[in-house]
Write a protein that holds these residues in place. Structure first.
Motif: not given
Ligand SMILES: Cc1cc2nc3c(=O)[nH]c(=O)nc-3n(C[C@H](O)[C@H](O)[C@H](O)COP(=O)(O)OP(=O)(O)OC[C@H]3O[C@@H](n4cnc5c(N)ncnc54)[C@H](O)[C@@H]3O)c2cc1C
Ligand SMILES: Cc1cc2nc3c(=O)[nH]c(=O)nc-3n(C[C@H](O)[C@H](O)[C@H](O)COP(=O)(O)OP(=O)(O)OC[C@H]3O[C@@H](n4cnc5c(N)ncnc54)[C@H](O)[C@@H]3O)c2cc1C
Lengths: 319, 260
Positions: A16-29
């Protein structure tokens, strides 16, 4: 760099698209590590898209039990990985299941929980939109591995390739005295329209639509805009449209590029679910309707005249 | 059957809600407080189960002294007794602390068969406290129920989520949370309101419930609010009256915004 665990939301063999969004957020951390849970054979279909959106590691946690118990298998797997991988944070989609998984995980780890965040920075400071968008707050976790649920549509997905190294993880056996069994499932009919919380455009109808049959006017407009259909609680309670499409405080929270409200008065509880939409268009025959207070463009008029004309005009421009 | 209902007092969604400037916690004084609507439905479901199976319904509430009004409302609907966890030190507790404290209180009650909660509160909206209480008590969770059926040994629900509807079952004891679509809560009758005044409400301090002061409250929360402010108000935009061209005017606006 520490790993950041991302619980993968998937359906019908697709991420799901939300997973890809979370991967982007995770890269910041830190380094995004995707956690796939499901029946055996699930992860194989997902690895390519996870790697294409930055997953450096993919934990595959497959077992026939995963679908058979409510949230417990996901909590067990994440608790296990939180212990072995020592992640900088755990990011989970703010879906119904996701919020429950996150809550139980935070309890088990003795961690702080950040619920329904709309943004998070490299220091782990997260933004919340509260009371239906009328208040903004930032918060951070002060002890334990931060457990964070992120609202769909709030962080931009980024196509960037990751190593996608697969690591298989055993799913602990569920204790049946402490978990509830799922004995049947009727998947929601997704139809051809985009999902409400993921759609770029949402067209919603209220009590003013008047009947279930008349919702066709809303659906036609939605289809010409490639939009999802939403409904107010009054429309749902009157039986005009199914409950899963309710937008508002006790329904879904949506934040699309464009929200079109037809025959909706704009009660505070409805606004709670849609007022962070980028652009709001409203049609209502009552010039005093509160929806006009937040509409970028409002038409005082009969939706049965305005909406079909709008649909025709858009179809004309497309052809 | 011993049934516990978790009820919360919340600011009325019709009144203006704020976070306090001092510590970013909910400003409870600024808004009218009511028994959360979803919890009326949780009480109703408990009363239906009691009517079918016999037993007792106990209301459990964590909140300031004023939450007593919400408790009375639940009692006047027909619940038998209540436990009110009320202590200054609870102020500013986060979801994890709240769930632990509620679990401790439920733990003080004897042979609980079923715990019923709302799926999500209208203020915090974590939508997770019931699952978290289940985690703390080691109970199966049957949450987001649009229908519930209970017998002496087991409970089964229809769980409605974005993904669809699932049938979920567990043996008792168990925890259930209900959605707003589950039932229409009864209105308290005059008799019910009078009877509620005499029903037992035991008010517990942290010590009474066996909770350490260091486990709860703003200073000990594992998450901390850094800042809060009202969102900039959304300004009303353009408005026109339809004189036969309303649909066309919308398209022109959308084109200007590059939305079509
Ligand atoms: C605790 C709580 C939670 C709630 N949660 C939600 C929620 O999640 N979502 C939600 O939506 N509501 C929620 N509500 C209900 C909310 O308060 C309103 O009752 C509801 O949003 C009203 O829906 P509506 O605007 O469709 O209906 P109404 O308020 O009845 O408005 C209908 C509008 O249609 C207009 N109209 C009628 N005919 C036409 C026509 N032919 N053309 C154009 N306009 C027309 C009328 O002028 C009117 O403004 C909640 C309430 C409470 C107390
Ligand atoms: C705007 C806002 C944002 C917040 N964000 C966070 C966050 O990100 N992380 C965090 O850890 N905390 C957060 N909190 C604090 C959290 O909401 C509170 O700790 C709250 O007491 C528990 O969560 P809830 O009401 O949202 O629970 P929900 O899970 O939404 O409540 C569901 C049900 O649990 C039961 N219940 C909940 N609280 C009580 C109670 N006090 N007494 C009896 N039954 C109860 C009721 O049956 C209720 O219907 C936030 C609070 C606010 C006001």
């Amino acid at each position: 760099m520490s790993e950041v665990l991302v619980l993968v939301d998937h359906a019908g063999g697709e991420v799901k698209k939300v997973t890809l969004e979370l991967l982007a957020a995770a890269r910041r951390l830190g380094e995004p590590a995707a956690v796939v849970t499901g029946e055996p054979g699930t992860a194989g279909k997902l690895v390519d898209s996870l790697a294409a959106y930055g997953a450096s590691k993919i934990y595959t946690c497959e077992s026939t039990e995963v679908g058979g118990y409510l949230v417990a298998p996901q909590v067990d797997v994440l608790a296990h990985l939180a212990g072995s991988a020592q992640p900088a944070a755990v990011l989970i989609p703010a879906s119904i299941d996701g919020k429950e998984i996150a809550g139980r995980l935070a309890m088990r780890l003795g961690s702080g929980l950040l619920s329904e965040v709309v943004d998070i920075d490299a220091e782990g400071v997260a933004s919340h939109s509260v009371f239906g968008g009328s208040y903004e707050a930032t918060a951070k976790v002060t002890s334990g591995v931060p457990v964070v649920t992120v609202l769909p549509g709030s962080v931009e997905a980024e196509a960037v390739s990751g190593a996608g190294e697969q690591v298989s993880v055993e799913v602990p056996a569920v204790d049946p005295a402490k978990a509830a069994r799922v004995t049947g499932r009727q998947p929601a009919e997704s139809g051809d329209r985009p999902e409400l919380t993921e759609a770029g455009v949402v067209v919603s109808g209220g009590r003013g639509v008047g009947s279930a049959e008349s919702f066709e006017v809303i659906e036609k407009l939605a289809d010409s805009l490639g939009a999802a259909v939403g409904a107010s609680r009054a429309a749902v309670d009157s039986g005009f449209y199914p409950a899963q499409f309710q937008v508002g405080q006790t329904g879904k929270t949506v934040s699309p590029q464009l929200y079109v409200a037809l025959g909706i008065s704009g009660a505070i509880q409805h606004r709670a679910g849609m007022q962070t939409s980028k652009t709001i268009v409203a049609v209502n025959k009552d010039a005093e309707a509160p929806i006009f207070e937040i509409a970028d463009f409002g038409v005082v008029g009969d939706l049965f005249k305005v909406a079909p004309q709008l649909t025709d005009e858009i179809d004309k421009r497309k052809s | 059957m011993n049934i516990v209902v978790l009820v919360k007092q919340v600011p009325d969604t019709w009144s203006e809600r704020k976070l306090s400037d001092a510590d970013h916690t909910l400003d409870r004084a600024s808004a009218d407080a009511v028994l959360d609507e979803i919890n009326e439905r949780a009480v109703e479901e408990a009363l239906l189960a009691k009517e079918a199976q016999g037993g007792e319904v106990t209301v459990v509430c964590m909140g300031p002294e004023r939450a007593n009004e919400a408790i009375r409302k639940a009692l006047s609907m027909g619940a038998d007794s209540a436990v009110h966890l009320s202590d200054e030190a609870l102020h500013g507790s986060d979801a994890v602390q709240t769930a632990r404290a509620l679990a401790k209180v439920v733990g003080t009650l004897e042979s609980v068969d079923l715990v019923i909660a709302g799926n999500e509160s209208t203020d915090g909206r974590a939508g997770a406290v019931p699952a978290m209480v289940a985690e703390a008590l080691g109970l199966p969770q049957l949450t987001y129920a649009r229908s519930v059926s209970v017998d002496e040994q087991s409970v089964s629900i229809e769980r409605e989520t974005d993904a669809g509807v699932a049938t979920v079952e567990a043996s008792l004891p168990a925890l259930v949370s209900v959605t707003e679509k589950i039932n229409e809560p009864r209105y308290p009758s005059f008799k019910g309101i009078m009877a509620a005044k005499k029903k037992p409400v035991s008010v517990l301090s942290l010590a009474d419930a066996g909770i350490e002061a260091g486990e709860v409250g703003l200073a000990n929360a594992a998450s901390q609010v850094v800042s809060s402010a009202p969102a900039p108000p959304k300004e009303a935009g353009q408005r026109v009256t339809d004189e036969g061209e309303g649909g066309v005017q919308i398209v022109e606006f959308l084109t200007g915004q590059k939305l079509v």
